[in-house]
Design a protein around this motif. Sequence first.
Motif, PDB file in Angstrom:
ATOM      1  N   ILE A   1       0.417   9.744   9.010  1.00  0.00           N
ATOM      2  CA  ILE A   1      -0.075   8.722   8.022  1.00  0.00           C
ATOM      3  C   ILE A   1      -0.394   7.366   8.506  1.00  0.00           C
ATOM      4  O   ILE A   1      -1.312   6.589   7.852  1.00  0.00           O
ATOM      5  CB  ILE A   1       1.079   8.522   7.059  1.00  0.00           C
ATOM      6  CG1 ILE A   1       1.384   9.955   6.455  1.00  0.00           C
ATOM      7  CG2 ILE A   1       0.775   7.432   5.884  1.00  0.00           C
ATOM      8  CD1 ILE A   1       2.847   9.841   5.348  1.00  0.00           C
ATOM      9  N   LEU A   2      -0.255   6.973   9.696  1.00  0.00           N
ATOM     10  CA  LEU A   2      -0.413   5.629  10.395  1.00  0.00           C
ATOM     11  C   LEU A   2      -2.002   5.175  10.183  1.00  0.00           C
ATOM     12  O   LEU A   2      -2.441   4.126   9.952  1.00  0.00           O
ATOM     13  CB  LEU A   2      -0.038   5.659  11.619  1.00  0.00           C
ATOM     14  CG  LEU A   2       0.071   4.385  12.558  1.00  0.00           C
ATOM     15  CD1 LEU A   2       0.865   3.208  11.512  1.00  0.00           C
ATOM     16  CD2 LEU A   2       0.680   4.419  13.677  1.00  0.00           C
TER      17      LEU A   2
ATOM     18  N   HIS B   1       0.925  -1.184   0.104  1.00  0.00           N
ATOM     19  CA  HIS B   1       0.173  -0.030   0.029  1.00  0.00           C
ATOM     20  C   HIS B   1       0.864   1.245  -0.108  1.00  0.00           C
ATOM     21  O   HIS B   1       2.125   1.142   0.538  1.00  0.00           O
ATOM     22  CB  HIS B   1      -1.046   0.119   1.157  1.00  0.00           C
ATOM     23  CG  HIS B   1      -1.869  -1.152   1.246  1.00  0.00           C
ATOM     24  ND1 HIS B   1      -2.496  -1.633   2.385  1.00  0.00           N
ATOM     25  CD2 HIS B   1      -2.620  -1.655   0.164  1.00  0.00           C
ATOM     26  CE1 HIS B   1      -3.287  -2.739   1.877  1.00  0.00           C
ATOM     27  NE2 HIS B   1      -3.552  -2.585   0.740  1.00  0.00           N
ATOM     28  N   PHE B   2       0.343   2.230  -0.622  1.00  0.00           N
ATOM     29  CA  PHE B   2       0.932   3.565  -0.590  1.00  0.00           C
ATOM     30  C   PHE B   2       1.409   4.103   0.670  1.00  0.00           C
ATOM     31  O   PHE B   2       2.653   4.527   0.928  1.00  0.00           O
ATOM     32  CB  PHE B   2       0.249   4.706  -1.644  1.00  0.00           C
ATOM     33  CG  PHE B   2       0.891   5.885  -1.512  1.00  0.00           C
ATOM     34  CD1 PHE B   2       2.038   6.293  -2.461  1.00  0.00           C
ATOM     35  CD2 PHE B   2       0.395   7.122  -0.848  1.00  0.00           C
ATOM     36  CE1 PHE B   2       2.567   7.371  -2.510  1.00  0.00           C
ATOM     37  CE2 PHE B   2       1.248   8.270  -1.023  1.00  0.00           C
ATOM     38  CZ  PHE B   2       2.142   8.432  -1.879  1.00  0.00           C
ATOM     39  N   SER B   3       0.478   3.890   1.807  1.00  0.00           N
ATOM     40  CA  SER B   3       0.805   4.639   2.947  1.00  0.00           C
ATOM     41  C   SER B   3       1.921   4.002   3.795  1.00  0.00           C
ATOM     42  O   SER B   3       2.525   4.477   4.382  1.00  0.00           O
ATOM     43  CB  SER B   3      -0.564   4.776   3.871  1.00  0.00           C
ATOM     44  OG  SER B   3      -1.099   3.377   4.005  1.00  0.00           O
ATOM     45  N   SER B   4       1.828   2.434   3.066  1.00  0.00           N
ATOM     46  CA  SER B   4       3.138   1.830   4.041  1.00  0.00           C
ATOM     47  C   SER B   4       4.406   2.149   3.446  1.00  0.00           C
ATOM     48  O   SER B   4       5.271   2.499   4.315  1.00  0.00           O
ATOM     49  CB  SER B   4       2.871   0.414   3.727  1.00  0.00           C
ATOM     50  OG  SER B   4       1.587  -0.135   4.338  1.00  0.00           O
TER      51      SER B   4
ATOM     52  N   PHE C   1      -4.104   6.032   8.018  1.00  0.00           N
ATOM     53  CA  PHE C   1      -4.312   5.764   6.765  1.00  0.00           C
ATOM     54  C   PHE C   1      -3.962   4.384   6.363  1.00  0.00           C
ATOM     55  O   PHE C   1      -4.408   3.556   5.750  1.00  0.00           O
ATOM     56  CB  PHE C   1      -3.949   6.941   5.829  1.00  0.00           C
ATOM     57  CG  PHE C   1      -4.216   8.220   5.827  1.00  0.00           C
ATOM     58  CD1 PHE C   1      -5.720   8.382   5.500  1.00  0.00           C
ATOM     59  CD2 PHE C   1      -3.775   9.069   6.408  1.00  0.00           C
ATOM     60  CE1 PHE C   1      -6.321   9.710   5.558  1.00  0.00           C
ATOM     61  CE2 PHE C   1      -4.274  10.328   6.820  1.00  0.00           C
ATOM     62  CZ  PHE C   1      -5.597  10.729   6.158  1.00  0.00           C
ATOM     63  N   HIS C   2      -2.781   4.012   6.912  1.00  0.00           N
ATOM     64  CA  HIS C   2      -2.038   2.809   6.672  1.00  0.00           C
ATOM     65  C   HIS C   2      -3.132   1.623   7.192  1.00  0.00           C
ATOM     66  O   HIS C   2      -3.487   0.604   6.631  1.00  0.00           O
ATOM     67  CB  HIS C   2      -0.938   2.666   7.235  1.00  0.00           C
ATOM     68  CG  HIS C   2      -0.170   1.365   7.601  1.00  0.00           C
ATOM     69  ND1 HIS C   2       0.217   0.558   6.537  1.00  0.00           N
ATOM     70  CD2 HIS C   2      -0.204   0.580   8.686  1.00  0.00           C
ATOM     71  CE1 HIS C   2       0.631  -0.486   7.006  1.00  0.00           C
ATOM     72  NE2 HIS C   2       0.552  -0.605   8.267  1.00  0.00           N
TER      73      HIS C   2
ATOM     74  N   VAL D   1       5.266   5.183   2.332  1.00  0.00           N
ATOM     75  CA  VAL D   1       5.643   6.381   2.648  1.00  0.00           C
ATOM     76  C   VAL D   1       6.085   6.483   4.219  1.00  0.00           C
ATOM     77  O   VAL D   1       6.881   6.936   4.408  1.00  0.00           O
ATOM     78  CB  VAL D   1       4.316   7.321   2.635  1.00  0.00           C
ATOM     79  CG1 VAL D   1       4.572   8.605   3.216  1.00  0.00           C
ATOM     80  CG2 VAL D   1       4.228   7.693   1.025  1.00  0.00           C
ATOM     81  N   ILE D   2       5.372   5.564   4.960  1.00  0.00           N
ATOM     82  CA  ILE D   2       5.716   5.412   6.315  1.00  0.00           C
ATOM     83  C   ILE D   2       7.370   5.005   6.451  1.00  0.00           C
ATOM     84  O   ILE D   2       7.868   5.249   7.198  1.00  0.00           O
ATOM     85  CB  ILE D   2       4.761   4.545   6.969  1.00  0.00           C
ATOM     86  CG1 ILE D   2       3.481   5.322   7.418  1.00  0.00           C
ATOM     87  CG2 ILE D   2       5.332   4.099   8.570  1.00  0.00           C
ATOM     88  CD1 ILE D   2       2.257   4.476   7.857  1.00  0.00           C
TER      89      ILE D   2
ATOM     90  N   ALA E   1       5.176  10.301   9.922  1.00  0.00           N
ATOM     91  CA  ALA E   1       4.658   8.785   9.871  1.00  0.00           C
ATOM     92  C   ALA E   1       3.493   8.519  10.617  1.00  0.00           C
ATOM     93  O   ALA E   1       2.700   7.788  10.324  1.00  0.00           O
ATOM     94  CB  ALA E   1       6.098   7.999  10.141  1.00  0.00           C
TER      95      ALA E   1
ATOM     96  N   PHE F   1      -5.189   2.038   2.851  1.00  0.00           N
ATOM     97  CA  PHE F   1      -4.634   2.843   1.920  1.00  0.00           C
ATOM     98  C   PHE F   1      -3.328   2.949   1.389  1.00  0.00           C
ATOM     99  O   PHE F   1      -2.558   2.930   1.932  1.00  0.00           O
ATOM    100  CB  PHE F   1      -5.183   4.509   2.150  1.00  0.00           C
ATOM    101  CG  PHE F   1      -6.666   4.769   2.200  1.00  0.00           C
ATOM    102  CD1 PHE F   1      -7.377   4.573   1.362  1.00  0.00           C
ATOM    103  CD2 PHE F   1      -7.350   4.843   3.518  1.00  0.00           C
ATOM    104  CE1 PHE F   1      -9.114   4.977   1.333  1.00  0.00           C
ATOM    105  CE2 PHE F   1      -8.519   5.163   3.544  1.00  0.00           C
ATOM    106  CZ  PHE F   1      -9.496   5.017   2.467  1.00  0.00           C
TER     107      PHE F   1
END
Length: 170
Positions: free
Chosen positions: A162-163, A58-61, A165-166, A63-64, A159, A170
Amino acid sequence: MASITSLHLQHTRELFFAERSRREAIRGSLSTPVAAISFSVFALSTLSVEIDLARWQHFSSAVIMLLAVGAVAALLASAYQVVMSEWLFVYHEPPRLPDLLDGDAAHTADEEEARVRGILASSYAVAYEQYLKGNAISARRRTWALRLILLALLLEAAAFVILPFHRAGF
């Protein structure tokens, strides 16, 4: 050659002791970045527990993980700056009294006093210059350590933002 007066000696000695005190102040202030590093490592460990590696695609992962890698890099660079700040501290002291006295009775008392005063003033001046240079470098490295820790904390904060969303996928 101009003779070294007691005023010259007193002035160079005061400069030396002021710069030595500054060195100790810089050294004492290194505890702030070290404490911030430990706090940041704790935050990274909390983040590593919260992330679900099964969702790595996933995109959020992604990015994190990128933010976490950036935070780790900033922390390592900060720790390096702290170590180098301490590493570069100068320890230079004026000569001891027995080293100054050569035991040569060929000098008059005034000549001997002038010679010792000149050696002491020169020693204090050299030590002051070394401390001044070392303190400037150490203070600059301490400042960079703090900046890098702030960068790491900002990356970790992003991070954590964003968590959720992860967790939602997402």
